[in-house]
Design a protein around this motif. Sequence first.
Motif, short mmCIF file in Angstrom:
data_model
loop_
_atom_site.label_atom_id
_atom_site.label_comp_id
_atom_site.label_asym_id
_atom_site.label_seq_id
_atom_site.Cartn_x
_atom_site.Cartn_y
_atom_site.Cartn_z
N THR A 7 0.84 -1.21 0.00
CA THR A 7 0.00 0.00 0.00
C THR A 7 0.87 1.25 0.00
O THR A 7 0.59 2.21 -0.73
CB THR A 7 -0.94 0.00 1.22
OG1 THR A 7 -1.79 -1.15 1.14
CG2 THR A 7 -1.78 1.26 1.27
N ASP A 8 1.94 1.22 0.78
CA ASP A 8 2.87 2.36 0.79
C ASP A 8 3.44 2.59 -0.60
O ASP A 8 3.56 3.73 -1.05
CB ASP A 8 4.01 2.14 1.78
CG ASP A 8 3.57 2.24 3.23
OD1 ASP A 8 2.44 2.73 3.48
OD2 ASP A 8 4.34 1.82 4.11
N TRP A 9 3.80 1.49 -1.28
CA TRP A 9 4.36 1.63 -2.63
C TRP A 9 3.33 2.22 -3.60
O TRP A 9 3.65 3.09 -4.40
CB TRP A 9 4.88 0.30 -3.19
CG TRP A 9 5.35 0.51 -4.60
CD1 TRP A 9 4.76 0.09 -5.74
CD2 TRP A 9 6.49 1.26 -5.00
NE1 TRP A 9 5.46 0.53 -6.83
CE2 TRP A 9 6.53 1.25 -6.40
CE3 TRP A 9 7.49 1.94 -4.30
CZ2 TRP A 9 7.53 1.89 -7.12
CZ3 TRP A 9 8.49 2.59 -5.03
CH2 TRP A 9 8.50 2.55 -6.42
N GLU A 10 2.10 1.75 -3.51
CA GLU A 10 1.06 2.28 -4.40
C GLU A 10 0.87 3.78 -4.16
O GLU A 10 0.72 4.55 -5.11
CB GLU A 10 -0.25 1.53 -4.18
CG GLU A 10 -0.20 0.11 -4.71
CD GLU A 10 -1.36 -0.75 -4.25
OE1 GLU A 10 -2.18 -0.28 -3.42
OE2 GLU A 10 -1.43 -1.90 -4.70
N ASN A 11 0.91 4.19 -2.90
CA ASN A 11 0.80 5.62 -2.58
C ASN A 11 2.00 6.40 -3.10
O ASN A 11 1.86 7.50 -3.64
CB ASN A 11 0.63 5.84 -1.08
CG ASN A 11 -0.71 5.32 -0.58
OD1 ASN A 11 -1.68 5.23 -1.33
ND2 ASN A 11 -0.76 4.93 0.69
N LEU A 12 3.20 5.82 -2.93
CA LEU A 12 4.40 6.48 -3.43
C LEU A 12 4.35 6.61 -4.95
O LEU A 12 4.71 7.65 -5.51
CB LEU A 12 5.65 5.68 -3.02
CG LEU A 12 6.16 5.90 -1.61
CD1 LEU A 12 7.23 4.87 -1.28
CD2 LEU A 12 6.72 7.30 -1.46
N GLU A 13 3.92 5.56 -5.61
CA GLU A 13 3.84 5.58 -7.07
C GLU A 13 2.83 6.62 -7.55
O GLU A 13 3.09 7.36 -8.51
CB GLU A 13 3.48 4.19 -7.60
CG GLU A 13 3.42 4.08 -9.09
CD GLU A 13 4.72 4.37 -9.80
OE1 GLU A 13 4.67 4.65 -11.01
OE2 GLU A 13 5.80 4.34 -9.17
N HIS A 130 10.96 13.17 -3.19
CA HIS A 130 10.15 11.96 -3.35
C HIS A 130 11.04 10.76 -3.65
O HIS A 130 10.79 9.66 -3.13
CB HIS A 130 9.11 12.15 -4.46
CG HIS A 130 8.19 10.99 -4.59
ND1 HIS A 130 7.19 10.75 -3.68
CD2 HIS A 130 8.13 9.99 -5.49
CE1 HIS A 130 6.55 9.64 -4.03
NE2 HIS A 130 7.10 9.18 -5.12
N ALA A 131 12.06 10.95 -4.45
CA ALA A 131 13.00 9.86 -4.74
C ALA A 131 13.67 9.37 -3.45
O ALA A 131 13.91 8.16 -3.29
CB ALA A 131 14.05 10.31 -5.76
N SER A 136 13.92 5.16 0.86
CA SER A 136 13.61 4.73 2.22
C SER A 136 12.61 3.57 2.20
O SER A 136 12.74 2.60 2.96
CB SER A 136 13.05 5.91 3.01
OG SER A 136 12.81 5.55 4.33
N TRP A 137 11.61 3.66 1.32
CA TRP A 137 10.64 2.57 1.19
C TRP A 137 11.37 1.28 0.79
O TRP A 137 11.03 0.20 1.30
CB TRP A 137 9.57 2.90 0.14
CG TRP A 137 8.65 1.75 -0.07
CD1 TRP A 137 7.50 1.49 0.63
CD2 TRP A 137 8.79 0.69 -1.00
NE1 TRP A 137 6.94 0.32 0.18
CE2 TRP A 137 7.72 -0.19 -0.83
CE3 TRP A 137 9.74 0.39 -1.97
CZ2 TRP A 137 7.55 -1.35 -1.58
CZ3 TRP A 137 9.59 -0.76 -2.74
CH2 TRP A 137 8.49 -1.61 -2.53
N THR A 140 12.79 -0.31 3.80
CA THR A 140 11.73 -0.89 4.62
C THR A 140 11.21 -2.19 4.00
O THR A 140 10.99 -3.18 4.69
CB THR A 140 10.56 0.11 4.79
OG1 THR A 140 11.08 1.27 5.44
CG2 THR A 140 9.42 -0.47 5.59
N SER A 141 11.02 -2.17 2.69
CA SER A 141 10.49 -3.36 2.04
C SER A 141 11.48 -4.52 2.10
O SER A 141 11.08 -5.67 2.28
CB SER A 141 10.09 -3.07 0.58
OG SER A 141 11.23 -2.79 -0.21
N LEU A 142 12.77 -4.22 1.99
CA LEU A 142 13.78 -5.28 2.10
C LEU A 142 13.77 -5.87 3.51
O LEU A 142 13.82 -7.10 3.67
CB LEU A 142 15.16 -4.74 1.75
CG LEU A 142 16.30 -5.75 1.81
CD1 LEU A 142 16.03 -6.91 0.84
CD2 LEU A 142 17.62 -5.08 1.48
N ALA A 143 13.68 -5.02 4.51
CA ALA A 143 13.62 -5.51 5.89
C ALA A 143 12.37 -6.36 6.11
O ALA A 143 12.42 -7.40 6.77
CB ALA A 143 13.65 -4.34 6.88
N SER A 144 11.25 -5.95 5.51
CA SER A 144 10.01 -6.73 5.62
C SER A 144 10.15 -8.07 4.93
O SER A 144 9.69 -9.10 5.44
CB SER A 144 8.84 -5.96 5.01
OG SER A 144 8.60 -4.79 5.74
#
Length: 171
Positions: A7-13, A130-131, A136-137, A140-144
């Motif tokens: 969801t974070d990625w969709e918002n970022l995109e 934004h980049a 940062s995302w 976070t995604s790699l840690a997840s």
Amino acid sequence: RVRGVLTDWENLEASRRVLRRAALQASAHVHVADATLDSALAAFARDLVAVTGKESNLYQRFFPESHEEIIAMGLESELPVVTLVLAQLGANPDIPAQLTAHADTLRAGLRLGNAALANRADALADLGRHAAREESWGETSLASLVSVRRALEKMAAARALPLSWVSAFFR
């Protein structure tokens, strides 16, 4: 956890697309401002040449190099020249009225150009920030990913499942 990361990625995109559109629009405004200022400079130079000729001292005062070369430059390089032209138009009472009549058009082009460059700089700065958020995302995604893999490996061990079962969740 994975849903939250996605969801974070969709918002970022979605934000990236909005910011990219704003940067493209700001760049388009720079091109419009450049064309506007080019036109104003060309009209001023045309009248200057008609009044004094290209070899005159007055022409050399306004344009140390040919006005065609200045017009061919980008907006950012033209702005200091227009600033000097306006300063000379305002400071010399002996300049013909046919030339001073261009001051308002040149001033408007200068304002438009400065505003367009400032807006583009802001839009590109927003895109850069934004980049950094995207970077940062990624962390976070790699840690997840590592955390989910670890949880699946524990689950596989507890159920006596092969590691291929864990690998099936990942491409």
